[in-house]
Structures are given as C-alpha cells and as structure tokens.
Design an enzyme around this catalytic site. Structure first.
Site, PDB file in Angstrom:
ATOM      1  CB  CYS A 173      -2.152   6.991   1.540  1.00  0.00           C
ATOM      2  SG  CYS A 173      -3.768   5.971   2.262  1.00  0.00           S
TER       3      CYS A 173
ATOM      4  CD  GLU B  70      -3.048  -0.893   0.335  1.00  0.00           C
ATOM      5  OE1 GLU B  70      -3.048   0.085  -0.281  1.00  0.00           O
ATOM      6  OE2 GLU B  70      -4.032  -1.594   0.494  1.00  0.00           O
TER       7      GLU B  70
HETATM    8  P1  NAD Z   1       8.274   5.747   4.623  1.00  0.00           P
HETATM    9  O1  NAD Z   1       8.151   4.969   3.150  1.00  0.00           O
HETATM   10  O2  NAD Z   1       9.177   6.612   4.482  1.00  0.00           O
HETATM   11  O3  NAD Z   1       8.201   4.794   5.808  1.00  0.00           O
HETATM   12  C1  NAD Z   1       7.143   3.623   5.816  1.00  0.00           C
HETATM   13  C2  NAD Z   1       7.691   2.554   6.723  1.00  0.00           C
HETATM   14  O4  NAD Z   1       8.799   1.738   5.792  1.00  0.00           O
HETATM   15  C3  NAD Z   1       8.492   3.114   8.063  1.00  0.00           C
HETATM   16  O5  NAD Z   1       8.144   2.283   9.029  1.00  0.00           O
HETATM   17  C4  NAD Z   1       9.849   2.803   7.412  1.00  0.00           C
HETATM   18  O6  NAD Z   1      10.751   2.746   8.538  1.00  0.00           O
HETATM   19  C5  NAD Z   1      10.009   1.651   6.879  1.00  0.00           C
HETATM   20  N1  NAD Z   1      10.865   1.529   5.838  1.00  0.00           N
HETATM   21  C6  NAD Z   1      11.338   2.266   4.844  1.00  0.00           C
HETATM   22  N2  NAD Z   1      12.293   1.898   4.174  1.00  0.00           N
HETATM   23  C7  NAD Z   1      12.411   0.596   4.175  1.00  0.00           C
HETATM   24  C8  NAD Z   1      13.181  -0.500   3.673  1.00  0.00           C
HETATM   25  N3  NAD Z   1      13.816  -0.402   2.588  1.00  0.00           N
HETATM   26  N4  NAD Z   1      12.669  -1.632   4.217  1.00  0.00           N
HETATM   27  C9  NAD Z   1      11.811  -1.842   5.057  1.00  0.00           C
HETATM   28  N5  NAD Z   1      11.274  -0.781   5.661  1.00  0.00           N
HETATM   29  C10 NAD Z   1      11.420   0.413   5.264  1.00  0.00           C
HETATM   30  O7  NAD Z   1       6.770   6.463   4.426  1.00  0.00           O
HETATM   31  P2  NAD Z   1       6.348   7.407   5.332  1.00  0.00           P
HETATM   32  O8  NAD Z   1       6.786   8.654   5.110  1.00  0.00           O
HETATM   33  O9  NAD Z   1       6.360   6.768   6.847  1.00  0.00           O
HETATM   34  O10 NAD Z   1       4.722   7.497   4.953  1.00  0.00           O
HETATM   35  C11 NAD Z   1       4.046   8.246   4.150  1.00  0.00           C
HETATM   36  C12 NAD Z   1       3.867   7.308   2.904  1.00  0.00           C
HETATM   37  O11 NAD Z   1       3.056   6.274   3.206  1.00  0.00           O
HETATM   38  C13 NAD Z   1       3.214   8.177   1.683  1.00  0.00           C
HETATM   39  O12 NAD Z   1       3.693   8.019   0.425  1.00  0.00           O
HETATM   40  C14 NAD Z   1       1.632   7.821   1.857  1.00  0.00           C
HETATM   41  O13 NAD Z   1       0.896   7.803   0.616  1.00  0.00           O
HETATM   42  C15 NAD Z   1       1.978   6.103   2.007  1.00  0.00           C
HETATM   43  N6  NAD Z   1       0.611   5.536   2.622  1.00  0.00           N
HETATM   44  C16 NAD Z   1      -0.001   4.654   1.998  1.00  0.00           C
HETATM   45  C17 NAD Z   1      -1.124   4.078   2.323  1.00  0.00           C
HETATM   46  C18 NAD Z   1      -1.816   3.261   1.502  1.00  0.00           C
HETATM   47  O14 NAD Z   1      -2.739   2.675   1.957  1.00  0.00           O
HETATM   48  N7  NAD Z   1      -1.618   3.130   0.155  1.00  0.00           N
HETATM   49  C19 NAD Z   1      -1.597   4.416   3.830  1.00  0.00           C
HETATM   50  C20 NAD Z   1      -0.831   5.318   4.502  1.00  0.00           C
HETATM   51  C21 NAD Z   1       0.441   5.992   4.091  1.00  0.00           C
END
Ligand code: NAD
Length: 500
Positions: A288, A254
């Site tokens: 999101c 997601e």
């Molecule tokens: P992010 O990608 O920076 O981090 C999300 C999570 O992933 C964190 O826990 C982070 O530590 C982890 N992470 C980052 N790199 C990783 C890797 N290489 N391997 C494993 N884990 C890793 O996102 P964010 O800034 O916390 O959140 C915002 C983003 O989330 C926005 O793009 C938003 O659209 C998206 N989002 C999507 C949905 C959906 O349902 N599609 C819902 C909520 C948020």
C-alpha cells in the site's frame, strides 16, 4: 515445498477456525493457486450464514471471558501469543509464499513483526484504562473509562496477510475485544496456519472465516459484531463503510495509496536509487505504501534514472522459495492489470527504460519484470494505484513543483522525500497531504507511531496509542461516595420562577 507444509495445507484446505478448532466448511470451495507454479496448492470454503452465526456467538462468549480477566492477565497471555507467533512464523511464511508468491524472507518476517506489535499493545493496554478528570461536583470522582467494543471484524488483503491481521488483532485484543478475521481469497491458508499461536486465549476469541466479499459483508452487517478494521481497495472500503454506517459501527479504513517519492539534488543519488528500487519493487510493488510516482529534480534526473535502471536490472526473479529478490505477482488478474497500465502509459507517450514485459526465462508463473518508465504527470498511471513493479519517473524543476504534483492525488497514504537539506525536509513534512512522510528512510514502520492515510485512503489509525483507541470506547462515570440531595433537584425555588 517442504512435506510438512504440503500436509499442513492439505489439512487446512476447506476449513474455518471457529471456537478454538478447525471446522470443515460446508459452503462451496474455490482453489488457491500458487502464483509461481500456476498449480492448485489448496482450496478454501465460503463461510455459510450458519457458520458466521456460530462464530459470532462464540466470539461474544469468549470476549466476556477475556474482559473478565485482569489487565495483567491479558498482558501475560498476549506475550505468550507473541512468543508462539514468532515460533510459527516460518511455517506460516512458507504457506504465504506458496499462496501469494513473495520471497520467504519477507513472509517469514511478517510473523516476527506481528509479535512485536502484540508485545507493544499488551503493555500499552494495561498502562492506563482511561483517565480521572477534575470533578465538577465536590467530593465526587469523575472518570472517562475505556472499554472494549465487543467483536471486531478484521478484513485483510493479500499483500501482507500476517502483518496486517497482526496489527489489527494486537490492538483489538489488547483493548479487550474478540476478533473474527476474513482473509483475502488469495491467502486464506496463511491465517489458518497461524491460529495455533492463539491457543492460549479463550476459544473463540480469535477466529478465521474464509470466503469472498460476501462473507466480509455479512460479518460487517451482522447485528452482533461491533466494529470493523478493513484494509484493502477504496471500492471495497466504501462498501464496508456504508454497511457499517447503518449500525453506526466504528470503522478503521486503510485503503489504497499512490505514494509520491521526491528526489532532490542534495541527496546521495546512488543511495537514493537503491532506496527507490526497494520502495517501488518490494513485493512486486504490491504494497500500500509502494513508491508509485517519482518526482525527480532536473539536476539529478539522468543520474537517478541510470541508477534505478541498474538496480531494477539486478533484481533476481523466481519462486519465493528460492534465493530471489522478487517473486511472481499474486494472481494472473493482477499481472494482466499491470500489463494494461503499462500499455496505456506507452500509448500516452511513456518511455520504457527497462522491463515492461514478462521475463522470458520464467514462462510459468505470473512474473513481471521490474519496470522503469519516463513519464509526465498527466499520464493515467500517475493518477491511480498501479500496485505492480512499476517505477514511473517524472521530471520536476523545483521542490514547489514536486510538492504540488505529489499532492495532486485523490488518496493520501504515504510520501517519501530524499534530501539532505533540512529546510526542504521540513517543508515536505508539513506540506505533503499524506498520513505518513518518510525523509530518507522509505517504507519503515514503528509499533509506537500512528500509521494511516488521508483523503480516499481512509480514516482512523493503526499502531501507537491512536491504534489502541480505535478499538476502545469511552464511558462517562461519575461517583458520589454518599447518596446526598442535589441542589438542582425538585422542587424548584419560587424565587427562580419566571418573574413576569
Ligand atoms: P480488495 O479490496 O480486493 O480485498 C481486500 C479484502 O476485502 C479481501 O479480504 C476481500 O475479500 C474483502 N472485500 C472485498 N469487497 C468487500 C466487501 N464489499 N465487503 C467486505 N469485504 C470485502 O484488496 P486486495 O486486492 O486484496 O488488496 C490490495 C489493496 O489493499 C490495495 O489497494 C492496497 O493499497 C490496499 N492496502 C492498503 C493498506 C493500508 O494500510 N492503507 C495496506 C495494505 C493494502
């Protein structure tokens, strides 16, 4: 902040939740900063390899105990968790507001909505566990049996820490799995605070390991984890999907959205302006499914923009623990990113109709005014997720044009349209290239309806029966009631041999 929460956050600082108890982390620590005060409110520890191994082993033990229960026993336990979740929601909500800023009304709501998902999946999972097929051989029973995957790694972002974990955990647990969650670096205490709600489950069935991307990556790549549920940015999602693919682990992705919001003349524009303000500015646009791009018909453009500006100006900004509509953005980096997006849009000719700056009355905290801009579709901010309190509005002259521009995107999570013309509504439903279409009802969810996106937003679905299937695998089972010879066995009949 209430003194209860001060004490709680101090006690949770530097801890993981492993095998049913809080454990002091041995890895390096990082501060968590309250975005409304810019003060340190907690610290989290980076989970070490040994801590990850311990949690994974505990998850495997717990999952076996969980799956050994009857489906009815699991259902009853999950209902107990749901009740406990609703009770702990205000406390976890206050922690969430301290960590990432959103108004308490929103953070408190997340616990209740997760409880609702748990109750839905608790019942759905016991409703059936596969299907009986018409047998291909006489007298036999042939089944598609549904089994859990094992240990699910849940990786969640900062914007809805409880709701998003709640959706993933509800479906995973109901399907019979264990869950290890890796919260965002910005909201680690929130999920630790929630863990008491899961105490009725076998120790180790739900665990929290804090840390950054490396901890998430280690969990995804671990040989003894079996599936991944990831919510976050496209870049991180791609890294997660690559690692999971090495071991063919099923992955729910997601990732980011860039949702269009179409306004047609048949809609009541004063109502649309209110809906638009909610869709664009909720949680400072850090949703999101935020409305990220407005395509508004020429005939109602001026009226809509005027209404949206009035709505934006009326929003109360301040600490999420006060009577406000918008809190600060979650981090200093996020606000700087949004400021750069607005600066670039202005450079490209966008007109700032309101906002576009930090509020003078709030010099401390990472606040940013809700901003309405008049733009064209070519500008950069229309082609990437802004994830901030921005409402860029673009003129269109027809529904055809609106749909074409809406579909001109690399991602495809949600899309909104306001219209009271039935034919326009159905065209939007069928022609928008997104996983979700909202007609006159922005940003709503339903536990029973599949949620997810297309294109680079990801793959897989949450919620609904589709969300449960994400965390189950099928086993082909064939049962003959007696051991009898099969006509296909050796020796082959001579008359069937090659005739040449
Ligand atoms: P992010 O990608 O920076 O981090 C999300 C999570 O992933 C964190 O826990 C982070 O530590 C982890 N992470 C980052 N790199 C990783 C890797 N290489 N391997 C494993 N884990 C890793 O996102 P964010 O800034 O916390 O959140 C915002 C983003 O989330 C926005 O793009 C938003 O659209 C998206 N989002 C999507 C949905 C959906 O349902 N599609 C819902 C909520 C948020």
């Amino acid at each position: 902040m209430s003194s209860d929460v001060t004490v709680l956050m101090a006690n949770l600082s530097g801890q993981h939740f492993i095998d049913g108890v809080l454990v002091a982390g041995e890895g390096p620590t990082t501060p968590v900063i309250d975005p409304a005060t810019e003060q340190i409110c907690a610290v989290f520890a980076e989970a070490t390899t040994a801590e990850i191994d311990t949690a994974v082993a505990a998850a495997m033990r717990a999952q076996r105990a969980w799956w050994a229960l009857s489906a009815l026993e699991r259902t009853e336990a999950l209902h107990e968790v749901a009740t406990a979740l609703a009770e702990v929601a205000p406390l976890a909500g206050e922690v969430m507001t301290r960590e990432m800023g959103k108004p308490f009304v929103e953070s408190n709501w997340e616990g209740g909505t997760s409880a609702s998902s748990l109750r839905y999946y608790a019942e759905l999972a016991r409703h059936d566990q596969g299907r009986v097929a018409g047998a291909a051989l006489p007298g036999q029973t042939h089944l598609t049996l549904k089994e859990p995957l094992g240990t699910v790694v849940s990786i969640v972002p900062f914007n809805f820490p409880v709701l998003l974990f709640g959706w993933q955990a509800a479906a995973s647990l109901a399907a019979g799995n264990a869950v290890i969650v890796k919260p965002s670096e910005l909201t680690p205490m929130t999920l630790l605070a929630l863990m008491e709600a899961f105490s009725v489950l076998p120790p180790g069935l739900v665990q929290v390991l804090t840390g950054g991307a490396e901890v998430g990556a280690a969990l995804v790549g671990h040989p003894d984890t079996h599936a991944v549920a990831f919510t976050g940015s496209v870049k991180a999602a791609q890294a997660v999907a690559r690692t999971a693919a090495e071991r063919f682990k099923p992955v729910l992705i997601e990732a980011s959205g860039n949702d269009p919001f179409i306004v047609m003349p048949s809609a009541p524009i004063d109502m649309v302006a209110r809906g638009a303000a909610f869709a664009a500015f909720l949680n400072c646009g850090q949703v999101c499914t935020s409305a990220e791009r407005f395509y508004v018909h020429d005939d109602v453009f001026d009226e809509f923009v005027e209404g949206l500006v009035i709505e934006a100006r009326s929003l109360r900004l301040g600490s999420g623990l006060e009577r406000v509509d918008l809190g600060p953005m979650a981090s200093e980096r996020e606000r700087q990113r949004v400021e750069a997006i607005v600066a670039r849009a202005v450079e490209q000719g966008a007109a700032v109709l309101c906002g576009g700056k930090r509020p003078e009355a709030l010099p401390t905290g990472w606040f940013y005014e809700p901003t309405v801009l008049e733009v064209t579709h070519e500008m950069d901010l229309m082609h990437g997720e802004t994830f901030g309190p921005l409402a860029p509005v673009c003129r269109v002259s027809s529904l055809d044009e609106a749909i074409a521009l809406a579909n001109d995107s690399e991602v495809g999570l949600g899309a909104n349209i306001y219209t009271e013309d039935l034919a326009e509504a159905f065209r939007a439903v069928h022609e928008l290239e997104t996983g979700i279409v909202w007609v006159n009802t922005p940003l709503n969810d339903n536990d029973a309806v599949a949620f997810g996106g297309r294109k680079l937003t990801g793959s897989g679905r949450e919620l609904g029966i589709e969300g449960l299937e994400q965390f189950r695998r099928s086993k082909m089972v064939m049962i003959a009631p007696e051991a009898r010879p099969d006509p296909e066995w050796f020796p082959y009949a001579d008359e069937d041999a090659f005739p040449g």
